[in-house]
Motif scaffolding. Structure first.
Motif, PDB file in Angstrom:
ATOM      1  N   VAL A  88       0.830  70.938  74.283  1.00 17.97           N
ATOM      2  CA  VAL A  88      -0.258  70.514  73.506  1.00 17.97           C
ATOM      3  C   VAL A  88      -1.434  69.837  74.340  1.00 17.97           C
ATOM      4  N   GLU A  89      -1.050  68.939  75.204  1.00 20.89           N
ATOM      5  CA  GLU A  89      -1.945  68.036  75.869  1.00 20.89           C
ATOM      6  C   GLU A  89      -2.762  69.276  77.094  1.00 20.89           C
ATOM      7  N   PHE A  90      -1.973  69.982  77.663  1.00 20.66           N
ATOM      8  CA  PHE A  90      -2.574  71.126  78.569  1.00 20.66           C
ATOM      9  C   PHE A  90      -3.566  71.802  77.868  1.00 20.66           C
ATOM     10  N   ALA A  91      -3.095  72.318  76.792  1.00 24.32           N
ATOM     11  CA  ALA A  91      -3.849  73.136  76.045  1.00 24.32           C
ATOM     12  C   ALA A  91      -5.102  72.476  75.553  1.00 24.32           C
ATOM     13  N   GLN A  92      -5.262  71.350  75.225  1.00 23.47           N
ATOM     14  CA  GLN A  92      -6.332  70.641  74.936  1.00 23.47           C
ATOM     15  C   GLN A  92      -7.307  70.292  75.929  1.00 23.47           C
ATOM     16  N   GLU A  93      -6.733  70.408  77.378  1.00 26.25           N
ATOM     17  CA  GLU A  93      -7.494  70.102  78.236  1.00 26.25           C
ATOM     18  C   GLU A  93      -8.152  71.611  78.799  1.00 26.25           C
ATOM     19  N   GLY A  94      -7.634  72.642  78.387  1.00 24.57           N
ATOM     20  CA  GLY A  94      -7.801  74.078  78.583  1.00 24.57           C
ATOM     21  C   GLY A  94      -7.080  74.618  79.669  1.00 24.57           C
ATOM     22  N   ASN A  95      -6.110  73.861  79.923  1.00 26.75           N
ATOM     23  CA  ASN A  95      -5.175  74.521  81.008  1.00 26.75           C
ATOM     24  C   ASN A  95      -4.109  75.300  80.283  1.00 26.75           C
ATOM     25  N   PHE A  96      -4.161  76.308  80.010  1.00 25.28           N
ATOM     26  CA  PHE A  96      -3.574  77.365  78.971  1.00 25.28           C
ATOM     27  C   PHE A  96      -2.189  77.751  79.838  1.00 25.28           C
ATOM     28  N   GLU A  97      -2.315  77.919  81.035  1.00 23.36           N
ATOM     29  CA  GLU A  97      -1.125  78.413  82.109  1.00 23.36           C
ATOM     30  C   GLU A  97      -0.156  77.541  82.084  1.00 23.36           C
ATOM     31  N   ASP A  98      -0.559  75.975  82.225  1.00 26.46           N
ATOM     32  CA  ASP A  98       0.504  74.945  82.366  1.00 26.46           C
ATOM     33  C   ASP A  98       1.152  74.987  81.025  1.00 26.46           C
ATOM     34  N   ALA A  99       0.265  74.929  79.905  1.00 29.44           N
ATOM     35  CA  ALA A  99       0.718  74.871  78.300  1.00 29.44           C
ATOM     36  C   ALA A  99       1.584  75.860  78.178  1.00 29.44           C
ATOM     37  N   LEU A 100       1.306  77.055  78.552  1.00 28.36           N
ATOM     38  CA  LEU A 100       2.394  78.232  78.287  1.00 28.36           C
ATOM     39  C   LEU A 100       3.697  77.868  78.888  1.00 28.36           C
ATOM     40  N   ASP A 101       3.579  77.378  80.142  1.00 28.22           N
ATOM     41  CA  ASP A 101       4.928  77.278  80.792  1.00 28.22           C
ATOM     42  C   ASP A 101       5.689  76.177  80.004  1.00 28.22           C
ATOM     43  N   CYS A 102       5.069  75.052  79.697  1.00 27.57           N
ATOM     44  CA  CYS A 102       5.740  73.862  78.754  1.00 27.57           C
ATOM     45  C   CYS A 102       6.396  74.565  77.484  1.00 27.57           C
ATOM     46  N   LYS A 117       4.084  79.524  67.631  1.00 26.09           N
ATOM     47  CA  LYS A 117       2.610  79.487  67.410  1.00 26.09           C
ATOM     48  C   LYS A 117       1.891  78.999  68.633  1.00 26.09           C
ATOM     49  N   ASN A 118       2.418  78.154  69.121  1.00 25.45           N
ATOM     50  CA  ASN A 118       1.470  77.556  70.599  1.00 25.45           C
ATOM     51  C   ASN A 118       1.653  78.646  71.722  1.00 25.45           C
ATOM     52  N   ILE A 119       2.643  79.431  71.643  1.00 27.19           N
ATOM     53  CA  ILE A 119       2.719  80.461  72.857  1.00 27.19           C
ATOM     54  C   ILE A 119       1.614  81.469  72.376  1.00 27.19           C
ATOM     55  N   GLN A 120       1.506  81.759  71.275  1.00 28.60           N
ATOM     56  CA  GLN A 120       0.736  82.672  70.828  1.00 28.60           C
ATOM     57  C   GLN A 120      -0.878  82.388  70.885  1.00 28.60           C
ATOM     58  N   ILE A 121      -0.900  80.956  70.652  1.00 37.28           N
ATOM     59  CA  ILE A 121      -2.126  80.329  70.879  1.00 37.28           C
ATOM     60  C   ILE A 121      -2.770  80.756  72.189  1.00 37.28           C
TER      61      ILE A 121
END
Length: 67
Positions: free
Chosen positions: A25-39, A55-59
Motif C-alpha cells: 500500500v505504501e509503495f502504491a501510494q508513492e506511485g511505485n506499482f511494480e514494487d507494490a505488486l511484488d509485495c 483487490k490491491n493486486i487488481q489495482i
C-alpha cells in the motif's frame, strides 16, 4: 503442544502477510506499482483467499496497464 505451535505459526504467517500488504500500500501510494505488486503477490502466497490483497493486486495491474 503441537496445536499451539501450529496456531502460532499460522498467526506469524498472517502477520507477515499483513506487513507485506501494508508495504505494498505504501509503495502504491508513492506511485511505485511494480514494487507494490511484488509485495501483494508475496502476501497472496501466504494468504491466498484474502480479498483485500486480491483487490490491491487488481489495482496495481490496472495502474501498470495504464502506463
Amino acid at each position: 503442544m503441537m496445536a499451539a505451535s501450529i496456531a502460532a505459526n499460522a498467526k506469524e504467517i498472517e502477520n507477515q502477510a499483513v506487513t507485506l500488504n501494508n508495504c505494498g500500500v505504501e509503495f502504491a501510494q508513492e506511485g511505485n506499482f511494480e514494487d507494490a505488486l511484488d509485495c501483494f503477490l508475496e502476501a497472496q502466497c501466504l494468504v491466498p483467499d484474502d480479498p483485500s490483497i486480491r483487490k490491491n493486486i487488481q489495482i496495481c495491474l490496472e495502474a501498470l496497464d495504464d502506463d
